[in-house]
Scaffold this motif. Structure first.
Motif, PDB file in Angstrom:
ATOM      1  N   ARG A  27     -10.758  -4.286   7.443  1.00 51.15           N
ATOM      2  CA  ARG A  27     -10.043  -5.186   6.531  1.00 51.15           C
ATOM      3  C   ARG A  27      -8.726  -4.529   6.142  1.00 51.15           C
ATOM      4  N   ARG A  28      -7.654  -5.310   6.195  1.00 51.29           N
ATOM      5  CA  ARG A  28      -6.344  -4.805   5.790  1.00 51.29           C
ATOM      6  C   ARG A  28      -5.815  -5.641   4.641  1.00 51.29           C
ATOM      7  N   GLU A  29      -5.328  -4.966   3.606  1.00 59.02           N
ATOM      8  CA  GLU A  29      -4.705  -5.636   2.474  1.00 59.02           C
ATOM      9  C   GLU A  29      -3.270  -5.139   2.330  1.00 59.02           C
ATOM     10  N   ASP A  30      -2.337  -6.078   2.219  1.00 56.05           N
ATOM     11  CA  ASP A  30      -0.930  -5.746   1.978  1.00 56.05           C
ATOM     12  C   ASP A  30      -0.511  -6.345   0.644  1.00 56.05           C
ATOM     13  N   THR A  31       0.119  -5.543  -0.203  1.00 58.26           N
ATOM     14  CA  THR A  31       0.737  -6.056  -1.411  1.00 58.26           C
ATOM     15  C   THR A  31       2.220  -5.668  -1.391  1.00 58.26           C
ATOM     16  N   ASN A  32       2.922  -5.987  -2.468  1.00 58.19           N
ATOM     17  CA  ASN A  32       4.333  -5.620  -2.562  1.00 58.19           C
ATOM     18  C   ASN A  32       4.533  -4.112  -2.489  1.00 58.19           C
ATOM     19  N   THR A  33       3.512  -3.351  -2.881  1.00 59.70           N
ATOM     20  CA  THR A  33       3.700  -1.920  -3.037  1.00 59.70           C
ATOM     21  C   THR A  33       2.813  -1.067  -2.149  1.00 59.70           C
ATOM     22  N   ASP A  34       1.681  -1.612  -1.645  1.00 59.53           N
ATOM     23  CA  ASP A  34       0.711  -0.775  -0.947  1.00 59.53           C
ATOM     24  C   ASP A  34       0.175  -1.430   0.319  1.00 59.53           C
ATOM     25  N   VAL A  35      -0.316  -0.588   1.217  1.00 55.81           N
ATOM     26  CA  VAL A  35      -1.093  -1.017   2.379  1.00 55.81           C
ATOM     27  C   VAL A  35      -2.452  -0.342   2.266  1.00 55.81           C
ATOM     28  N   LYS A  36      -3.533  -1.107   2.437  1.00 53.21           N
ATOM     29  CA  LYS A  36      -4.876  -0.530   2.344  1.00 53.21           C
ATOM     30  C   LYS A  36      -5.741  -1.025   3.488  1.00 53.21           C
TER      31      LYS A  36
ATOM     32  N   GLU B  92       0.231   3.369  11.403  1.00 50.01           N
ATOM     33  CA  GLU B  92       0.805   2.491  10.380  1.00 50.01           C
ATOM     34  C   GLU B  92       1.370   3.311   9.222  1.00 50.01           C
ATOM     35  N   ALA B  93       0.678   4.366   8.837  1.00 55.37           N
ATOM     36  CA  ALA B  93       1.189   5.242   7.778  1.00 55.37           C
ATOM     37  C   ALA B  93       2.526   5.860   8.191  1.00 55.37           C
ATOM     38  N   LYS B  94       2.638   6.238   9.465  1.00 51.63           N
ATOM     39  CA  LYS B  94       3.919   6.763   9.963  1.00 51.63           C
ATOM     40  C   LYS B  94       5.004   5.693   9.893  1.00 51.63           C
ATOM     41  N   ALA B  95       4.653   4.468  10.283  1.00 52.64           N
ATOM     42  CA  ALA B  95       5.631   3.383  10.268  1.00 52.64           C
ATOM     43  C   ALA B  95       6.128   3.108   8.856  1.00 52.64           C
ATOM     44  N   GLN B  96       5.257   3.297   7.875  1.00 49.51           N
ATOM     45  CA  GLN B  96       5.642   3.088   6.474  1.00 49.51           C
ATOM     46  C   GLN B  96       6.273   4.331   5.854  1.00 49.51           C
ATOM     47  N   LYS B  97       6.379   5.414   6.647  1.00 47.15           N
ATOM     48  CA  LYS B  97       6.935   6.688   6.171  1.00 47.15           C
ATOM     49  C   LYS B  97       6.172   7.193   4.945  1.00 47.15           C
ATOM     50  N   ALA B  98       4.861   7.039   4.986  1.00 46.76           N
ATOM     51  CA  ALA B  98       4.028   7.429   3.853  1.00 46.76           C
ATOM     52  C   ALA B  98       3.921   8.949   3.753  1.00 46.76           C
ATOM     53  N   THR B  99       4.069   9.462   2.545  1.00 46.95           N
ATOM     54  CA  THR B  99       3.868  10.892   2.297  1.00 46.95           C
ATOM     55  C   THR B  99       2.711  11.135   1.334  1.00 46.95           C
TER      56      THR B  99
ATOM     57  N   GLU C 277     -11.920   3.650   2.504  1.00 51.44           N
ATOM     58  CA  GLU C 277     -10.620   3.009   2.332  1.00 51.44           C
ATOM     59  C   GLU C 277      -9.507   4.040   2.498  1.00 51.44           C
ATOM     60  N   VAL C 278      -8.492   3.656   3.241  1.00 46.12           N
ATOM     61  CA  VAL C 278      -7.289   4.485   3.400  1.00 46.12           C
ATOM     62  C   VAL C 278      -6.111   3.650   2.916  1.00 46.12           C
ATOM     63  N   SER C 279      -5.367   4.158   1.950  1.00 48.18           N
ATOM     64  CA  SER C 279      -4.246   3.388   1.403  1.00 48.18           C
ATOM     65  C   SER C 279      -3.046   4.292   1.184  1.00 48.18           C
ATOM     66  N   PHE C 280      -1.866   3.669   1.171  1.00 49.07           N
ATOM     67  CA  PHE C 280      -0.625   4.410   0.981  1.00 49.07           C
ATOM     68  C   PHE C 280       0.463   3.423   0.565  1.00 49.07           C
ATOM     69  N   PRO C 281       1.526   3.919  -0.091  1.00 48.59           N
ATOM     70  CA  PRO C 281       2.620   3.030  -0.506  1.00 48.59           C
ATOM     71  C   PRO C 281       3.355   2.450   0.694  1.00 48.59           C
ATOM     72  N   ARG C 282       3.875   1.257   0.520  1.00 52.71           N
ATOM     73  CA  ARG C 282       4.684   0.627   1.557  1.00 52.71           C
ATOM     74  C   ARG C 282       6.027   1.320   1.672  1.00 52.71           C
ATOM     75  N   GLY C 283       6.640   1.215   2.856  1.00 48.90           N
ATOM     76  CA  GLY C 283       7.993   1.705   3.025  1.00 48.90           C
ATOM     77  C   GLY C 283       8.950   0.895   2.184  1.00 48.90           C
ATOM     78  N   ALA C 284      10.099   1.486   1.839  1.00 44.94           N
ATOM     79  CA  ALA C 284      11.042   0.840   0.919  1.00 44.94           C
ATOM     80  C   ALA C 284      11.548  -0.496   1.450  1.00 44.94           C
ATOM     81  N   SER C 285      11.677  -0.652   2.770  1.00 45.95           N
ATOM     82  CA  SER C 285      12.246  -1.883   3.334  1.00 45.95           C
ATOM     83  C   SER C 285      11.193  -2.884   3.756  1.00 45.95           C
ATOM     84  N   SER C 286       9.922  -2.576   3.490  1.00 46.92           N
ATOM     85  CA  SER C 286       8.853  -3.455   3.976  1.00 46.92           C
ATOM     86  C   SER C 286       8.377  -4.397   2.891  1.00 46.92           C
TER      87      SER C 286
END
Length: 221
Positions: free
Chosen positions: A89-98, A128-135, A204-213
């Motif tokens: 299951r994938r969830e996308d919000t304005n700020t996170d990807v999970k 996907e975490a790389k694509a979002q430049k997640a740290t 669950e694995v989650s991380f912030p979205r990239g600034a332009s996403s």
């Protein structure tokens, strides 16, 4: 002699509908939003933007007599994509990807050792975490409510650690992790059925979205 022009039925309906909707918006009392945190979300698993400033005395709010304005909150737009079997299951919000992966697709029963098929799923999440430049990456484990709470706590933490170790082989040293096990806390389905318990046994694995996403409807025990 010119005949008087009669408005079309369509124009009359549009005007009437617009007037009615405007009246309803202005007259309806403002909804009261609960100010409590979402109890289904583990601590530290969500981020939000600051809420906008709202003047409670603005005449444009048209509050009903006795009504008060609840504190402003940012309501994230959420997109949820689940595969046909419900295994991922994938969830996308304005700020996170999970991503939520059912335990059965990652581990043997009552085990924290990754099965051979798990590596490909975890690698896709790492990409996907790389694509979002997640740290900052959060890896949280969960179980159902069968067995003791203590056993579930250890198993969920060990499973989260196993997923973290695999993620770390694909992500760079600049990434920091929060790894936790929550046992049966924060269920996403009813533990009263095996179908619900299966959904609750997950990592669950989650991380912030990239600034332009922005949110997208496409999903790449």
């Amino acid at each position: 002699m010119a005949r008087p022009r009669i408005p079309s039925l369509r124009a009359t309906l549009v005007a009437t509908t617009a007037t009615t909707l405007t009246a309803l918006v202005l007259m309806a009392p403002a909804p009261a939003w609960a100010d409590d945190d979402d109890p289904s979300a583990p601590p530290g698993s969500t981020t939000t933007s600051p809420p906008p400033k709202v003047d409670p005395n603005s005449p444009g709010l048209k509050l009903a007599d006795g009504a008060t304005l609840a504190p402003a909150k940012v309501l994230d737009i959420k997109s949820v994509v689940e595969d046909m079997g419900g295994e991922e299951r994938r969830e996308d919000t304005n700020t996170d990807v999970k991503f939520a992966l059912q335990a059965e697709v990652l581990f043997p029963k009552d085990s924290s050792k990754l099965n051979p098929e798990a590596a490909a799923r975890i690698k896709a999440i790492a990409e996907e975490a790389k694509a979002q430049k997640a740290t900052d990456v959060r890896v949280f484990g969960f179980t159902d409510n069968l067995g003791s709470y203590g056993h579930g706590k250890k198993l969920s933490k060990d499973r989260a650690e196993a997923v973290h170790d695999e993620l770390a082989t694909h992500l760079g040293p600049e990434v920091t992790y929060a790894v936790r096990g929550y046992s049966e806390d924060y269920p996403i389905a009813d533990n009263g059925s095996e179908e619900g318990r299966k959904k609750n046994r997950r990592v669950e694995v989650s991380f912030p979205r990239g600034a332009s996403s922005g949110p997208t409807a496409e999903g790449g025990s």
